[in-house]
Structures are given as C-alpha cells and as structure tokens.
Motif scaffolding. Structure first.
Motif, PDB file in Angstrom:
ATOM      1  N   CYS A   1      38.407  47.495  30.980  1.00  0.00           N
ATOM      2  CA  CYS A   1      38.510  48.039  32.326  1.00  0.00           C
ATOM      3  C   CYS A   1      38.594  46.832  33.259  1.00  0.00           C
ATOM      4  CB  CYS A   1      37.283  48.887  32.658  1.00  0.00           C
ATOM      5  SG  CYS A   1      37.432  49.758  34.247  1.00  0.00           S
ATOM      6  N   PRO A   2      39.510  46.817  34.182  1.00  0.00           N
ATOM      7  CA  PRO A   2      40.534  47.805  34.488  1.00  0.00           C
ATOM      8  C   PRO A   2      41.556  47.909  33.349  1.00  0.00           C
ATOM      9  CG  PRO A   2      40.901  45.833  35.794  1.00  0.00           C
ATOM     10  CD  PRO A   2      39.613  45.630  35.052  1.00  0.00           C
TER      11      PRO A   2
ATOM     12  N   MET B   1      45.491  51.589  36.301  1.00  0.00           N
ATOM     13  CA  MET B   1      44.937  50.580  37.216  1.00  0.00           C
ATOM     14  C   MET B   1      45.805  49.332  37.209  1.00  0.00           C
ATOM     15  SD  MET B   1      40.970  50.738  36.117  1.00  0.00           S
ATOM     16  CE  MET B   1      39.969  52.192  36.326  1.00  0.00           C
TER      17      MET B   1
ATOM     18  N   THR C   1      45.682  45.361  37.668  1.00  0.00           N
ATOM     19  CA  THR C   1      44.634  44.346  37.568  1.00  0.00           C
ATOM     20  C   THR C   1      44.565  43.402  38.766  1.00  0.00           C
ATOM     21  OG1 THR C   1      46.100  42.925  36.275  1.00  0.00           O
ATOM     22  CG2 THR C   1      44.603  44.350  35.047  1.00  0.00           C
TER      23      THR C   1
ATOM     24  N   ASN D   1      44.256  44.010  41.885  1.00  0.00           N
ATOM     25  CA  ASN D   1      43.399  44.426  43.000  1.00  0.00           C
ATOM     26  C   ASN D   1      42.105  45.096  42.547  1.00  0.00           C
ATOM     27  OD1 ASN D   1      44.395  46.854  42.091  1.00  0.00           O
ATOM     28  ND2 ASN D   1      44.921  47.634  44.106  1.00  0.00           N
ATOM     29  N   THR D   2      41.628  44.739  41.365  1.00  0.00           N
ATOM     30  CA  THR D   2      40.424  45.362  40.845  1.00  0.00           C
ATOM     31  C   THR D   2      39.391  44.314  40.434  1.00  0.00           C
ATOM     32  OG1 THR D   2      41.410  45.495  38.646  1.00  0.00           O
ATOM     33  CG2 THR D   2      41.638  47.430  40.045  1.00  0.00           C
ATOM     34  N   HIS D   3      38.351  44.746  39.758  1.00  0.00           N
ATOM     35  CA  HIS D   3      37.250  43.883  39.336  1.00  0.00           C
ATOM     36  C   HIS D   3      37.622  43.056  38.106  1.00  0.00           C
ATOM     37  CE1 HIS D   3      36.478  46.616  35.988  1.00  0.00           C
ATOM     38  NE2 HIS D   3      36.515  47.622  36.847  1.00  0.00           N
TER      39      HIS D   3
ATOM     40  N   TYR E   1      31.140  48.038  36.687  1.00  0.00           N
ATOM     41  CA  TYR E   1      31.699  47.626  37.976  1.00  0.00           C
ATOM     42  C   TYR E   1      32.142  48.808  38.827  1.00  0.00           C
ATOM     43  CZ  TYR E   1      31.882  42.606  37.065  1.00  0.00           C
ATOM     44  OH  TYR E   1      31.560  41.303  36.834  1.00  0.00           O
ATOM     45  N   CYS E   2      32.994  49.658  38.254  1.00  0.00           N
ATOM     46  CA  CYS E   2      33.627  50.697  39.068  1.00  0.00           C
ATOM     47  C   CYS E   2      33.169  52.114  38.731  1.00  0.00           C
ATOM     48  CB  CYS E   2      35.148  50.601  38.958  1.00  0.00           C
ATOM     49  SG  CYS E   2      35.812  51.010  37.326  1.00  0.00           S
TER      50      CYS E   2
ATOM     51  N   THR F   1      34.088  53.959  36.237  1.00  0.00           N
ATOM     52  CA  THR F   1      35.050  54.742  35.480  1.00  0.00           C
ATOM     53  C   THR F   1      34.502  55.004  34.080  1.00  0.00           C
ATOM     54  OG1 THR F   1      36.922  53.832  36.706  1.00  0.00           O
ATOM     55  CG2 THR F   1      37.414  54.791  34.548  1.00  0.00           C
TER      56      THR F   1
END
Length: 68
Positions: free
Chosen positions: A21-22, A28, A30, A32-34, A51-52, A54
């Motif tokens: 993840c992402p 998702m 990658t 703009n994510t953790h 983190y998110c 999900t």
C-alpha cells in the motif's frame, strides 16, 4: 469518512502472500500518497494499512497457498 476496502484475488498477492500500500490494484497513484508499506494478507486473509486505513482482503472464496 468511510474506510476504503480493496478486495483481492489470491493471484493479486506476491509469492509470500503480501501486497503493498499504496497499490495500483486499488487504483492509487504512488506520487501523492504515503510511503510504501508491506501488508501480509495471505496469513489471515485481511490486513489494514497503518498510514491510510485502507483494508486489503481476499474476496470470498479466495485462498492463498504459500509458494503458488
């Protein structure tokens, strides 16, 4: 806010039973994510990203066999 749930096929998991993840499987992007996190879905059939939030889980009827 609702929690995202991503249903996976056993074939979506890597040879150790995990996903990252992402994930592109979840749609998702990658950039703009953790940071990338390894999640072991094969062991229990479900894992949640710290983190998110999900949740990645195997679809009903799907089973992971290690090494396949």
């Amino acid at each position: 806010m609702s929690q995202a749930v991503v249903e996976l096929l056993a074939s979506d998991l890597n040879h150790q039973g995990g996903v990252f993840c992402p994930s592109p499987v979840a749609g998702m992007q990658t950039w703009n994510t953790h940071p990338k996190v390894y999640l072991d879905v094969g062991r229990s059939g479900e894992a949640k990203c710290a983190y998110c939030g999900t949740v990645y889980k195997l679809k009903d009827g799907e089973h992971f066999a290690a090494g396949h």
